[in-house]
Design a protein around this motif. Structure first.
Motif, PDB file in Angstrom:
ATOM      1  N   LYS A  15       0.850  -1.192   0.000  1.00 19.78           N
ATOM      2  CA  LYS A  15       0.000   0.000   0.000  1.00 19.78           C
ATOM      3  C   LYS A  15       0.887   1.244   0.000  1.00 19.78           C
ATOM      4  O   LYS A  15       1.739   1.416   0.869  1.00 19.78           O
ATOM      5  CB  LYS A  15      -0.921   0.011   1.215  1.00 19.78           C
ATOM      6  N   PHE A  16       0.653   2.107  -0.989  1.00 18.01           N
ATOM      7  CA  PHE A  16       1.460   3.323  -1.138  1.00 18.01           C
ATOM      8  C   PHE A  16       0.923   4.420  -0.223  1.00 18.01           C
ATOM      9  O   PHE A  16      -0.259   4.761  -0.269  1.00 18.01           O
ATOM     10  CB  PHE A  16       1.427   3.777  -2.599  1.00 18.01           C
ATOM     11  N   ILE A  17       1.790   4.976   0.620  1.00 21.02           N
ATOM     12  CA  ILE A  17       1.428   6.057   1.538  1.00 21.02           C
ATOM     13  C   ILE A  17       2.150   7.317   1.076  1.00 21.02           C
ATOM     14  O   ILE A  17       3.379   7.318   0.940  1.00 21.02           O
ATOM     15  CB  ILE A  17       1.826   5.728   2.986  1.00 21.02           C
ATOM     16  N   SER A  18       1.379   8.391   0.845  1.00 22.39           N
ATOM     17  CA  SER A  18       2.004   9.588   0.283  1.00 22.39           C
ATOM     18  C   SER A  18       1.352  10.848   0.802  1.00 22.39           C
ATOM     19  O   SER A  18       0.211  10.839   1.292  1.00 22.39           O
ATOM     20  CB  SER A  18       1.925   9.570  -1.244  1.00 22.39           C
ATOM     21  N   ASP A  19       2.089  11.932   0.680  1.00 24.91           N
ATOM     22  CA  ASP A  19       1.595  13.277   0.947  1.00 24.91           C
ATOM     23  C   ASP A  19       2.227  14.174  -0.118  1.00 24.91           C
ATOM     24  O   ASP A  19       3.321  14.696   0.061  1.00 24.91           O
ATOM     25  CB  ASP A  19       1.989  13.727   2.350  1.00 24.91           C
ATOM     26  N   ILE A  20       1.514  14.321  -1.241  1.00 30.79           N
ATOM     27  CA  ILE A  20       2.064  15.007  -2.410  1.00 30.79           C
ATOM     28  C   ILE A  20       1.246  16.252  -2.700  1.00 30.79           C
ATOM     29  O   ILE A  20       0.009  16.197  -2.770  1.00 30.79           O
ATOM     30  CB  ILE A  20       2.080  14.074  -3.642  1.00 30.79           C
ATOM     31  N   ASP A  21       1.931  17.358  -2.878  1.00 30.97           N
ATOM     32  CA  ASP A  21       1.289  18.629  -3.205  1.00 30.97           C
ATOM     33  C   ASP A  21       1.763  19.056  -4.592  1.00 30.97           C
ATOM     34  O   ASP A  21       2.972  19.168  -4.836  1.00 30.97           O
ATOM     35  CB  ASP A  21       1.665  19.682  -2.158  1.00 30.97           C
ATOM     36  N   PHE A  22       0.821  19.257  -5.496  1.00 34.57           N
ATOM     37  CA  PHE A  22       1.149  19.567  -6.890  1.00 34.57           C
ATOM     38  C   PHE A  22       1.126  21.069  -7.148  1.00 34.57           C
ATOM     39  O   PHE A  22       0.409  21.821  -6.482  1.00 34.57           O
ATOM     40  CB  PHE A  22       0.164  18.876  -7.843  1.00 34.57           C
ATOM     41  N   VAL A  23       1.914  21.477  -8.130  1.00 36.37           N
ATOM     42  CA  VAL A  23       1.835  22.844  -8.639  1.00 36.37           C
ATOM     43  C   VAL A  23       0.463  23.045  -9.291  1.00 36.37           C
ATOM     44  O   VAL A  23      -0.137  22.097  -9.805  1.00 36.37           O
ATOM     45  CB  VAL A  23       2.979  23.105  -9.649  1.00 36.37           C
ATOM     46  N   GLN A  24      -0.051  24.256  -9.273  1.00 40.70           N
ATOM     47  CA  GLN A  24      -1.361  24.524  -9.872  1.00 40.70           C
ATOM     48  C   GLN A  24      -1.398  24.075 -11.333  1.00 40.70           C
ATOM     49  O   GLN A  24      -0.439  24.296 -12.087  1.00 40.70           O
ATOM     50  CB  GLN A  24      -1.680  26.019  -9.781  1.00 40.70           C
ATOM     51  N   ASP A  25      -2.511  23.417 -11.705  1.00 38.91           N
ATOM     52  CA  ASP A  25      -2.755  22.874 -13.049  1.00 38.91           C
ATOM     53  C   ASP A  25      -1.966  21.595 -13.324  1.00 38.91           C
ATOM     54  O   ASP A  25      -2.010  21.067 -14.435  1.00 38.91           O
ATOM     55  CB  ASP A  25      -2.443  23.893 -14.157  1.00 38.91           C
ATOM     56  N   PHE A  26      -1.237  21.082 -12.345  1.00 37.70           N
ATOM     57  CA  PHE A  26      -0.552  19.799 -12.484  1.00 37.70           C
ATOM     58  C   PHE A  26      -1.183  18.804 -11.510  1.00 37.70           C
ATOM     59  O   PHE A  26      -1.608  19.164 -10.413  1.00 37.70           O
ATOM     60  CB  PHE A  26       0.945  19.914 -12.189  1.00 37.70           C
ATOM     61  N   SER A  27      -1.215  17.544 -11.930  1.00 39.38           N
ATOM     62  CA  SER A  27      -1.813  16.520 -11.075  1.00 39.38           C
ATOM     63  C   SER A  27      -1.394  15.133 -11.558  1.00 39.38           C
ATOM     64  O   SER A  27      -0.758  14.982 -12.604  1.00 39.38           O
ATOM     65  CB  SER A  27      -3.336  16.639 -11.084  1.00 39.38           C
TER      66      SER A  27
END
Length: 325
Positions: A153-165
Motif C-alpha cells: 500500500k502506497f502512503i504519500s503526501d504530495i502537493d502539486f503545482v497549480q494545473d498539475f496533477s
C-alpha cells in the motif's frame, strides 16, 4: 668593603630566614595533603568493601529454532537487581555496561523462561549476584513458519503545482511482497505500507525507491524491503464538450429538453486531442422518479468519465421531459 645584607635586597628578594620558614610551611602542607589522601583512600576501600544492592537494564536476544517464528514478540530488555561489594558493582558498571543475554529457544522444554533461568543467565555475564528480575518470567509463543504474498500500500503526501496533477494509477514495482512468519500473524496482515513519500510543488513524474514500513517488531520478515514507486504527473488543461443526455430507463416515448449538456473537464495535456465527448456519459435516470405524472424535471447524473479526467462540471443539472403519445 661591603657585606651581604640579609634583609630585602635592591631587587626585592626575601631574606633567607623568611624563605626558609615558607619552605617549612610548604612541607607541612604537603604532609597534611598526603595524610588526607591516604585517609581518603582507606575510606574509599572500606566503603567499596561493603555490600550494596543496585539495579541495571539487561538486553535480551532470542535465537529461534529452524522454521519457527514468534506469534508474540517477547521483551527485548528487563530490569535486574544485582548485589555485591562496591568494588564489584563499580567494575561491573564500567566494564560490563552493555549486557546482552542470549536465549537459545531450541533448548527450552517449556513455553516460558523461568525467573531462575533468567537469573542464572545474567549471573554468568555480570559475575555478581542477581537478587531479582522484572519481568519475573518470559512467555515464548512460537509457531511453524509460513509465507504468503501480501499487497503493498502506497502512503504519500504530495502537493502539486497549480494545473498539475496525477494522470494515472500509481505503479509499484513489485506491487506485492513475500511475508514470512507464523500463520496466525500472517492472517492479520492485509497489506504492507510504504514509508510516507512527501513532495511539494510537484510538476513532473516521481520515480523513487521507497522502503517499506515494517513495524512487526521481529514477528515477521518481508522480502524485498523496498519497492520502486512511479507517480505519473502531467499538466492539465480544461476542455469543453457537448455531451448528449441519454435516458437510462428504457422508455422510448420520453423526450428531454434540452437533449444535451455542456460539459467541462480538466484533462492531461498528452490526452487533450484524443479525449472527446464520447468518453463521457450523462444520464437522466427515470427509475428513481416516484411518479412521472407528478413532476416534469429529472436530475442529470455523470455516469461515465475517463480515468484521467478531473474536475468534471456540466450544465444543466436537470432537464424537462415530456411523453410522446
Amino acid at each position: 668593603m661591603k657585606f651581604w645584607n640579609f634583609g630585602k635586597n635592591k631587587q626585592g628578594q626575601l631574606p633567607f630566614s623568611e624563605l626558609r620558614e615558607r619552605v617549612r610551611i610548604s612541607k607541612d602542607r604537603t604532609v597534611l595533603l598526603v595524610c588526607m589522601g591516604i585517609s581518603l583512600m582507606f575510606w574509599f576501600f572500606v566503603k567499596m568493601s561493603q555490600e550494596y544492592e543496585s539495579s541495571r537494564i539487561v538486553h535480551l536476544q532470542y535465537v529461534l529454532p529452524p522454521a519457527m517464528e514468534f506469534i508474540e514478540s517477547p521483551p527485548d530488555q528487563l530490569k535486574a537487581n544485582i548485589y555485591g561489594t562496591g568494588i564489584d558493582l563499580l567494575a561491573n558498571s564500567i566494564f560490563k555496561q552493555h549486557t546482552t543475554v542470549i536465549f537459545y529457544l531450541n533448548e527450552l522444554a517449556e513455553k516460558s523462561i523461568s525467573k531462575q533461568a533468567i537469573i542464572n543467565k545474567i549471573e554468568e555475564l555480570v559475575s555478581v549476584e542477581v537478587t531479582d528480575v522484572n519481568p519475573s518470567y518470559i512467555t515464548i509463543e512460537m509457531d511453524s513458519s509460513a509465507s504468503r504474498m501480501v499487497p503493498v500500500k502506497f502512503i504519500s503526501d504530495i502537493d502539486f503545482v497549480q494545473d498539475f496533477s496525477q494522470t494515472d494509477s500509481i505503479i509499484l514495482t513489485p506491487d506485492s511482497v513475500m511475508v514470512t512468519g507464523a500463520p496466525e500473524i500472517l492472517a492479520q496482515i492485509p497489506f504492507i505500507p510504504t514509508k510516507q513519500l512527501q513532495f511539494s510543488n510537484v510538476q513532473k513524474p516521481i520515480r523513487r525507491k521507497l522502503p517499506l514500513d515494517i513495524s512487526g517488531e521481529g514477528l515477521f520478515k518481508v522480502f524485498p524491503g523496498e519497492v520502486e514507486v512511479l507517480v505519473p504527473v502531467e499538466q492539465f488543461v480544461q476542455k469543453t464538450f457537448d455531451v448528449p443526455i441519454e435516458v437510462l430507463k428504457e422508455k422510448n416515448n420520453l423526450r428531454l429538453i434540452p437533449s444535451s449538456a455542456v460539459l467541462k473537464s480538466s484533462v492531461p495535456l498528452s490526452k487533450y486531442e484524443q479525449t472527446t465527448g464520447a468518453d463521457f456519459l450523462l444520464g437522466a435516470d427515470f427509475s428513481a422518479s416516484l411518479n412521472l405524472a407528478d413532476q416534469n424535471t429529472v436530475p442529470i447524473h455523470l455516469v461515465k468519465a475517463p480515468a484521467w479526467a478531473k474536475h468534471v462540471y456540466f450544465e444543466p443539472k436537470a432537464v424537462e421531459y415530456y411523453i410522446v403519445q
